[in-house]
Scaffold this active site. Sequence first.
Site, short mmCIF file in Angstrom:
data_model
loop_
_atom_site.label_atom_id
_atom_site.label_comp_id
_atom_site.label_asym_id
_atom_site.label_seq_id
_atom_site.Cartn_x
_atom_site.Cartn_y
_atom_site.Cartn_z
N LYS A 74 0.75 -1.20 0.06
CA LYS A 74 0.04 0.13 -0.02
C LYS A 74 0.91 1.12 -0.04
O LYS A 74 0.54 2.19 -0.70
CB LYS A 74 -0.90 -0.15 1.18
CG LYS A 74 -1.84 1.25 1.53
CD LYS A 74 -3.36 0.86 2.16
CE LYS A 74 -2.58 0.08 3.37
NZ LYS A 74 -1.74 0.66 4.38
N THR A 76 4.16 1.58 -0.73
CA THR A 76 4.58 1.49 -2.20
C THR A 76 3.77 2.11 -3.37
O THR A 76 4.39 2.91 -4.13
CB THR A 76 5.16 0.04 -2.48
OG1 THR A 76 5.79 -0.51 -1.47
CG2 THR A 76 6.04 -0.10 -3.81
N ARG A 97 2.59 8.12 6.93
CA ARG A 97 2.69 8.19 8.36
C ARG A 97 4.30 7.92 8.70
O ARG A 97 4.95 7.41 7.65
CB ARG A 97 1.97 7.12 8.97
CG ARG A 97 0.60 7.14 9.11
CD ARG A 97 -0.38 6.01 9.54
NE ARG A 97 -0.23 5.19 8.49
CZ ARG A 97 -0.51 3.77 8.88
NH1 ARG A 97 -1.00 3.54 10.06
NH2 ARG A 97 -0.37 2.64 7.93
N LYS A 108 6.34 -6.40 10.90
CA LYS A 108 5.48 -5.86 10.02
C LYS A 108 6.43 -5.21 9.10
O LYS A 108 6.14 -4.78 7.79
CB LYS A 108 4.36 -4.79 10.64
CG LYS A 108 3.91 -4.06 9.76
CD LYS A 108 2.93 -3.09 10.49
CE LYS A 108 2.24 -1.95 9.37
NZ LYS A 108 3.15 -0.90 9.16
N ALA A 276 -3.66 1.34 12.26
CA ALA A 276 -4.97 1.50 11.92
C ALA A 276 -5.76 0.30 12.74
O ALA A 276 -6.94 0.34 12.87
CB ALA A 276 -5.22 1.22 10.70
N PHE A 304 -3.63 -0.66 6.95
CA PHE A 304 -4.04 -1.83 6.70
C PHE A 304 -5.41 -1.90 5.72
O PHE A 304 -5.23 -1.22 4.68
CB PHE A 304 -4.65 -2.58 8.17
CG PHE A 304 -3.32 -2.77 8.95
CD1 PHE A 304 -2.39 -3.44 8.63
CD2 PHE A 304 -3.52 -2.09 10.44
CE1 PHE A 304 -1.51 -3.62 9.24
CE2 PHE A 304 -2.57 -2.51 11.17
CZ PHE A 304 -1.42 -3.07 10.89
N PHE A 384 3.79 -8.64 -9.16
CA PHE A 384 4.70 -9.35 -8.76
C PHE A 384 5.38 -10.01 -9.87
O PHE A 384 4.48 -10.22 -10.51
CB PHE A 384 4.52 -10.21 -7.65
CG PHE A 384 4.38 -9.85 -6.34
CD1 PHE A 384 5.29 -9.98 -5.30
CD2 PHE A 384 3.39 -8.81 -5.81
CE1 PHE A 384 5.34 -9.40 -3.89
CE2 PHE A 384 3.49 -8.18 -4.69
CZ PHE A 384 4.28 -8.56 -3.65
N TRP A 412 6.78 -0.73 -8.41
CA TRP A 412 7.76 -1.25 -7.59
C TRP A 412 9.21 -1.48 -8.37
O TRP A 412 10.24 -1.37 -8.25
CB TRP A 412 7.52 -2.62 -6.85
CG TRP A 412 8.40 -3.08 -6.19
CD1 TRP A 412 8.63 -2.97 -4.73
CD2 TRP A 412 9.31 -4.19 -6.30
NE1 TRP A 412 9.70 -3.85 -4.22
CE2 TRP A 412 10.14 -4.44 -5.06
CE3 TRP A 412 9.93 -4.92 -7.66
CZ2 TRP A 412 11.31 -5.33 -5.02
CZ3 TRP A 412 10.93 -5.70 -7.50
CH2 TRP A 412 11.65 -6.06 -6.27
#
Length: 559
Positions: A74, A76, A97, A108, A276, A304, A384, A412
């Site tokens: 997210k 990224t 954040r 995480k 979150a 999240f 991916f 990415w």
Amino acid sequence: MAEVKSDIEIARAADKKQIQAIGQKIGIPSEHLLPYGHDKAKISAEFIKSVKANKDGKLILVTAINPTPAGEGKTTTTVGLGDGLNRIGKKAIVCIREASLGPNFGVKGGAAGGGYAQVVPMEDMNLHFTGDFHAITTAHNLLSALIDNHIYWGNELGIDIRRVVWRRVMDMNDRALREIICSLGGAANGFPREAGFDITVASEVMAILCLATDLKDLEKRLGDIIVAYRRDKSAVYARDLKADGAMAVLLKDAMQPNLVQTLENNPAFVHGGPFANIAHGCNSVVATTTALKLADYVVTEAGFGADLGAEKFFDIKCRKAGLKPAATVIVATVRAMKMNGGVKKEDLGKENVEAVKKGCANLGRHIENVRQFGVPAVVAINHFYSDTDAEIRAMKDYVASMGEEAILCKHWAHGSAGIEELANKVVTLAESGSSQFAPLYPDAMPLFEKINTIVQRIYRGSEAIADKSVRDQLHAWEHAGYGNLPVCMAKTQYSFSTDPNLRGAPTGHTVPVREVRLSAGAGFIVVICGEVMTMPGLPKAPSSEKIFLNEMGQIEGLF
């Protein structure tokens, strides 16, 4: 396939510009930047005040499906989309954040994006950064110290030491501190009582910093914190302990948003960091509202899945700050769809179109939920290398059957060049004026009804269940004038239910409310559901085991 560099290797090779040059791109004069080294700075309160009359740009929220061990990306995607919008000629700022040390050393991971869609300096951002979290921790624990000190020196306020509700915090995952006995050791150390620690990101001080509009508002909110109750159940506030002024002094610099840059030298505001799953999951109101005065587009994220982060972004942050998002991006991956479809993590590299189709139910639920807030949405498929054409087609077809569009994004691997299509789609949605944003429930709705509304409409559960003591507490707060506050649900991020192993799109489950906490300063009621912890623990093999300094003094193992 070419060798894939780690995030930290990519970040270390970045061609960063001096932070003054980044500020100049969005009209911040160098005298209004307070540098922390050459590549990060705080933005002065004077400058923030000076742009308040500017017209607002368009606010774009990036949210996601429920997280899985497969990874969604997210942050990224948030960073990539910011770069993509700048690439197509829009003036865009990313607002994200700050990272918490606990998860960095736990499981995480960091909060700076990944691959070629990162914010730098990545090492600083994921460690001490500009000291904001330390300031929040210190301000919180100053209040804790003042409470026990007041009791020690005679307890003039009549605090019932059985009803002290202000816990201590630290920015680390440490399960041993969840429940403690403090003030042991005899009369010289005070009166023994039960206490405990939460992680800093769950602190009400963190929430207050992220929702306050300026220093004056910050100090008022700090004074409104309820720290304890007397024997007659009347509240004792932080201002009763004369704590609000000193706490505001400790937070003076932390209130100023941090300016950094993406790998493509575009501006990013990084400020605040409530989780979150146990807090409201958005960056600061000051950072977001300031960015909106300086850019055509502001891309921000909520933590999240959309059932937690987006719901709180809409129902708490937007409601409190008067924000009106123009569009929402829902991030999903083929790998996560397969995991929601029952595939084990070790088998995610094998093509499984049927599992993708089965797992798409989770994505569909999030699309439906975002629609309930009246905000147009698009799905970003974060690519991916192992994804196959057939799996991607299955996802796109499913989203099309929901009446929305899914766009494959390769930011990415390719930075802004890999996300141009999404950037153009976001502009189309935002410029269409189709957003009819409204929160899920009105202020005047009774508190337990607000909880039930979220359970039934967002989680698709049958009802929230709570003991009489919880319901009585909510009624008492309503009678005390807190009934108009929004609710902040604290529950597992992994499922629409309170069972972290129940993936997909379950329905009909009950949501047990274990505890409720009044955050009077922040302006919401925290509703703790199921077994969610406000102080996480470390996993059996924490990430910290692989973090070290190499022979050149550089950090290794930080992703």
